[in-house]
Enzyme design. Structure first.
Site, short mmCIF file in Angstrom:
data_model
loop_
_atom_site.label_atom_id
_atom_site.label_comp_id
_atom_site.label_asym_id
_atom_site.label_seq_id
_atom_site.Cartn_x
_atom_site.Cartn_y
_atom_site.Cartn_z
N GLY A 53 -69.53 -14.56 -46.71
CA GLY A 53 -69.44 -13.35 -45.89
C GLY A 53 -69.61 -13.68 -44.42
N LYS A 99 -68.86 -7.46 -21.53
CA LYS A 99 -68.93 -8.81 -20.98
C LYS A 99 -67.72 -9.03 -20.07
CE LYS A 99 -68.60 -13.69 -22.20
NZ LYS A 99 -68.42 -14.69 -23.29
#
Length: 493
Positions: A14, A79
């Site tokens: 995962g 960002k």
């Protein structure tokens, strides 16, 4: 190779890579595929890939992900670039931003005009001509139709995997369990199934390896091989720790060079991600940990953990009926936040070449060729930061300054130094702006500029440069702070 149709896809592992693959395949190809993801809650993920670059927004748009919901769920911030401290020389600071610097013409990029301006005594920093860079320095951010920004995200990687898992809903079958063995067909060596520690067998036609550094499928089962890059990228260890946020988050990542490596700082809405990347030949784990803890802005909220790695890549990203993503495919240190990007481009490349009617060697070759080109360009850009340094104050930096580098990078450095030119390779994900910002930021200045700049008179050039700086100052001055914008747009619950 194998003419059997591919309908059952099994994702082993995962984390960010596994759930990015599951979300993308299920939402974009899901009507024709049966997708199963196998993961174990007992196996922790690295979970420190918390900074991204702008192309992630393209994938989110393809998946029709609600940006506000994603940012709230993952405690994300915006960002605009990365601030580099002490990389060129010990007290230097520069920002590698996502924005375009200045304006270019057909024959030469903006830095040629800037270099001519310096010759005339116009000594404004190169970054003064970049909107995103100036917004970063002032801690500002906003969406604007008149002055759009090129941005990415800081995110909580563990929460991002959970967000994508929830996003998949029932379109992906999740099976809890540890993989005990990988089974292969005897006639062609393709993977046929996974056996779990419970004894359950998971059959599949195609497999995606997201099992981390171990590479359970791509390496342990298929023996793909690993290309070691540690002679160019000597750092082999990292220590990660989370801290309380004691100030408003800034819209950029911070990378601070130390005598033996560098420290990251990634601000989220609710906390800060920190870490030290270092070379164990020059410092012990304990000394690196002490240096990290001594240079934190807030109080730690978890125990620092050491992560060992070897920079490099699998010799094939796609081998037989298996594609490796994330750490299973290799590791280029997180200096320019490329880890999640490489997961994304691997997934998109796979979907474009997806073997619905059977695995073909031509598709494998195309995937691996494009992946190699992309990885080499990223590798060279990361090495650039170490090689182009003026620091000689520690054995680590003296080693970096004197080390041999790939011929492709050596050519780029010498071409820029001697002519001021930068030409991109086919796989380059970083633009000329990025290469220029880093090389100039670390003290590599060309010996000449393109003479087309002289088509402008001195007065015209001065007006051109002054007008650009003024326009950027005005645009930035009207922006709200990054924190103010987050509060209005996507404050986490």
């Amino acid at each position: 190779m194998n003419s059997e149709k591919v309908q059952k896809v099994v994702i082993a592992g995962g984390g960010t890579s596994g759930w990015m693959a599951a979300a993308s395949l299920s939402k974009l190809l899901g009507k024709t595929l049966d997708i199963t993801l196998v993961e174990s809650d007992d196996i922790g993920t690295v979970g420190v890939g918390e900074a991204t670059i702008p192309p992630i927004r393209t994938l989110h748009k393809l998946l029709n992900i609600d940006e506000k919901a994603f940012m709230r769920a993952t405690n994300s911030t915006f960002k605009l670039g990365i601030e580099f401290n002490h990389w060129g020389q010990k007290d230097d600071t520069y920002i590698h931003s996502f924005g375009v610097t200045g304006k270019e013409c057909w024959a030469g990029e903006f830095h040629h005009f800037w270099l001519r301006g310096k010759e005339l005594g116009i000594n404004a920093p190169f970054g003064d001509y970049c909107y995103e860079l100036q917004a970063s320095k002032q801690g500002k951010f906003a969406f604007s139709a008149n002055a759009p920004m090129n941005f990415a995200y800081h995110l909580d990687a563990t929460r991002y995997a959970k967000f994508l898992r929830d996003f998949c809903g029932e379109s992906v079958t999740r099976i809890e369990g540890k993989i005990q063995s990988v089974n292969k067909h005897t006639h062609n060596g393709f993977i046929s199934s996974l056996t779990l520690d419970s004894g359950q067998v998971i059959d599949g036609d195609f497999f995606i390896d997201c099992t981390g550094f171990k590479g359970l499928l791509i390496e342990e089962a298929l023996h793909t091989g690993y290309e070691d890059w540690s002679h160019w990228l000597p750092c082999d260890s990292a220590i990660a720790v989370q801290t309380q946020a004691n100030s408003d988050p800034l819209p950029y990542t911070r990378s601070t060079a130390h005598d033996f490596g560098w420290q990251w700082r990634i601000p989220l809405q609710n906390r800060v991600g920190n870490g030290m990347v270092f070379c164990s030949r020059y410092v012990s784990d304990e000394e690196a940990k002490e240096a990290l803890l001594a240079n934190l802005d807030g109080s730690p909220i978890n125990e620092p953990r050491v992560i060992k790695f070897k920079t490099g890549r699998r010799r094939k990203g796609w081998n037989k009926n298996c594609v490796a993503l994330g750490l299973a495919s290799g590791f280029v240190e997180p200096l320019e936040s490329t880890s999640i990007h490489l997961i994304m481009t691997g997934i998109v490349r796979l979907m474009r070449l997806f073997p619905f009617d059977g695995v073909r060697q031509s598709a494998i070759d195309e995937y691996n060729e494009k992946l190699t080109s992309e990885l080499h360009s990223i590798r060279d850009f990361i090495i650039l930061h170490y090689k182009v340094t003026q620091r000689e104050d520690s054995p680590f930096w003296r080693h970096c300054q004197s080390m041999d580098v790939p011929a492709s990078l050596s050519h780029k450095i010498h071409l820029f130094k001697e002519t001021g030119r930068v030409f991109l390779d086919d796989g380059d994900i970083f633009r000329v702006d990025s290469w220029t910002q880093v090389m100039l930021g670390q003290g590599l200045e060309p010996k000449q500029y393109h003479r087309i700049v002289n088509e402008m008179s001195d007065d015209e050039l001065q007006r051109f440069l002054a007008g650009m700086r003024k326009a950027i100052e005005q645009r930035v001055s009207s922006l709200p702070s990054h924190q103010q914008f987050l509060q209005r747009y996507c404050a986490a619950n």
